[in-house]
Each structure stands twice: as C-alpha cells, then as structure tokens.
Motif scaffolding. Structure first.
Motif, mmCIF file in Angstrom:
data_model
loop_
_atom_site.group_PDB
_atom_site.id
_atom_site.type_symbol
_atom_site.label_atom_id
_atom_site.label_comp_id
_atom_site.label_asym_id
_atom_site.label_seq_id
_atom_site.Cartn_x
_atom_site.Cartn_y
_atom_site.Cartn_z
ATOM 1 N N VAL A 171 -21.675 15.297 -27.980
ATOM 2 C CA VAL A 171 -20.299 15.019 -28.387
ATOM 3 C C VAL A 171 -19.814 13.820 -27.576
ATOM 4 O O VAL A 171 -19.922 13.819 -26.355
ATOM 5 C CB VAL A 171 -19.395 16.245 -28.136
ATOM 6 N N THR A 172 -19.315 12.797 -28.284
ATOM 7 C CA THR A 172 -18.830 11.592 -27.618
ATOM 8 C C THR A 172 -17.312 11.602 -27.598
ATOM 9 O O THR A 172 -16.662 11.851 -28.620
ATOM 10 C CB THR A 172 -19.336 10.326 -28.340
ATOM 11 N N ILE A 173 -16.762 11.339 -26.406
ATOM 12 C CA ILE A 173 -15.312 11.355 -26.203
ATOM 13 C C ILE A 173 -14.845 9.955 -25.809
ATOM 14 O O ILE A 173 -15.524 9.264 -25.039
ATOM 15 C CB ILE A 173 -14.934 12.370 -25.113
ATOM 16 N N ALA A 174 -13.712 9.552 -26.332
ATOM 17 C CA ALA A 174 -13.058 8.314 -25.895
ATOM 18 C C ALA A 174 -11.561 8.494 -26.099
ATOM 19 O O ALA A 174 -11.136 9.060 -27.115
ATOM 20 C CB ALA A 174 -13.562 7.112 -26.705
ATOM 21 N N GLY A 175 -10.792 8.079 -25.111
ATOM 22 C CA GLY A 175 -9.333 8.180 -25.230
ATOM 23 C C GLY A 175 -8.811 9.587 -25.393
ATOM 24 O O GLY A 175 -7.746 9.797 -26.003
ATOM 25 N N GLY A 176 -9.546 10.558 -24.861
ATOM 26 C CA GLY A 176 -9.063 11.935 -24.909
ATOM 27 C C GLY A 176 -9.259 12.642 -26.226
ATOM 28 O O GLY A 176 -8.684 13.719 -26.459
ATOM 29 N N VAL A 177 -10.079 12.063 -27.136
ATOM 30 C CA VAL A 177 -10.411 12.720 -28.397
ATOM 31 C C VAL A 177 -11.911 12.613 -28.639
ATOM 32 O O VAL A 177 -12.580 11.761 -28.069
ATOM 33 C CB VAL A 177 -9.642 12.122 -29.590
#
Length: 220
Positions: free
Chosen positions: A207-213
């Motif tokens: 799972v890749t996360i960026a900017g809190g999503v």
C-alpha cells in the motif's frame, strides 16, 4: 458469519495536535495479511501505524481495529497491539530478562520463564547479555530484545515502523522469518519500510501512501 477485517479505515482523518496527519484515508486489512506501507518521508506511514495503535485521535471518518471502534475508545485495543517503532518499548534500567518477565506477567503467560527463554533463543540473543541492563546494549541488540518482547506478548496485530533499521543481515533475516511466523499463527502485520527489495519479498500486499491518503494498493 463473515469475520470483520483486522483494520477498517474509511475516510479517516487523524490529528497530531491540530494538524491532520491522515487526510481521509481508506484502508481494509484482513486477518493474517502482511501489508507493506511505502511512501516518502512525511507521507503518513508512521501516523497510520500510530492511529491503528490507538495513539492518535481520530477526528472524523471511521476507524475500527480488531473490532474496537477507535472513535469511541482508542485505549481498549492497545493490549492486543504490538507496536515497534523508533522507541524500543523497553525499560532501559531493567535487564533484558526483567523486561521480558514484565511482559510475560502483563499478558499472564503460562510458564513465563520458559516463554521468555524461548523468545530470547528465537532472536539469538547471547546468554551473557540476558542479565545486562537494556541501556548498555547496542541498537541492534535492543531491537532483538524488542522482537523477543513481541514474541512473549503475542499481539494479534503487529505494527512495525522501519523494523529492519539497526539490524545486521542475520537479524534482518530473522525478522523476516518472524513476520511470516506471526502471520501463519493468525496475527496481522502492517509495516512501513524503505528497504523495498527485502520488504516486498515478505509482504502479501503493498500500500502506497502520500499526503496522508492511500494512492496505490496492490499485491506485492
């Protein structure tokens, strides 16, 4: 009846002080999965782990972990969680054995001394170090003791933040084997790592996360 997922987050916003560190995040993790979190520094990986551990306040959305509604009470889930982050979760002034005996008593383990000895054998911590205060250990040795504490506690959900950091090659192989053993025994593992070659080999899903999503979710 269908088993609820280990983790169910829907449009989850969690706060560090007043700052939203998760910004409407959606994630579902089933029992027994090994999920790798990846993304740049500041993406929200540590905040997600701390939210699942009941350490950050959920401001809006829904957040259920191991059947506990974190919006109602985020403390009740904590005894079933093992969080290994940059802090070791150990008492520096106690010896290795006393730390693990503390956890064995806390979880009311049967035959606590045998369980402690088996855990220390599993992480290959030298006999001579077991009566030494944690403060006198190297970072890699402390990490091994933290892993032994996880074995003693047998949490249903393992939350690991950069777990390979500070371990030598043998220790990293050991950790990978322990993650697989935990999942095989029915536990769920959610871990963040920058060591992607090694982590992807362990994970069942990335799972890749960026900017809190969550921005990507795929099988490892």
């Amino acid at each position: 009846c269908l088993m609820p997922p280990a983790i169910l987050l829907r449009d989850t916003v969690s706060l560090l002080g007043r700052y939203p560190v998760l910004a409407g995040l959606d994630l579902r993790v089933e029992d027994g999965e090994i999920v790798l979190l990846r993304g740049p520094n500041g993406a929200g990986k540590t905040s997600l782990l701390r939210t699942c551990a009941g350490l950050l306040r959920v401001a809006s959305g829904t957040a259920t972990v191991l059947g506990h509604d974190l919006c109602v009470d985020r403390r009740t889930v904590r005894p079933q969680i093992g969080l290994l982050g940059h802090a070791t979760g150990l008492y520096d002034d106690l010896t290795v054995l006393d730390n693990l005996r503390f956890w064995a008593r806390a979880v009311r383990a049967d035959q606590p001394d045998a369980i402690v000895d088996a855990a220390l054998d599993r992480v290959a911590l030298a006999e001579r170090l077991r009566s030494v205060a944690v403060a006198r250990l190297s970072s890699g040795q402390r990490r091994r003791v933290s892993l032994a504490a996880m074995i003693v506690r047998r949490p249903r959900l393992w939350l690991l933040d950069e777990p390979h950091a500070g371990l030598d090659a043998e220790g990293r192989d050991l950790l990978d084997a322990m993650i697989a053993e935990a999942a095989a025994s029915g536990a769920t593992v959610l871990f963040a790592s920058h060591e992607l070659d090694r982590a992807v080999a362990v994970a069942s899903r990335c799972v890749t996360i960026a900017g809190g999503v969550v921005v990507a979710d795929d099988a490892a």
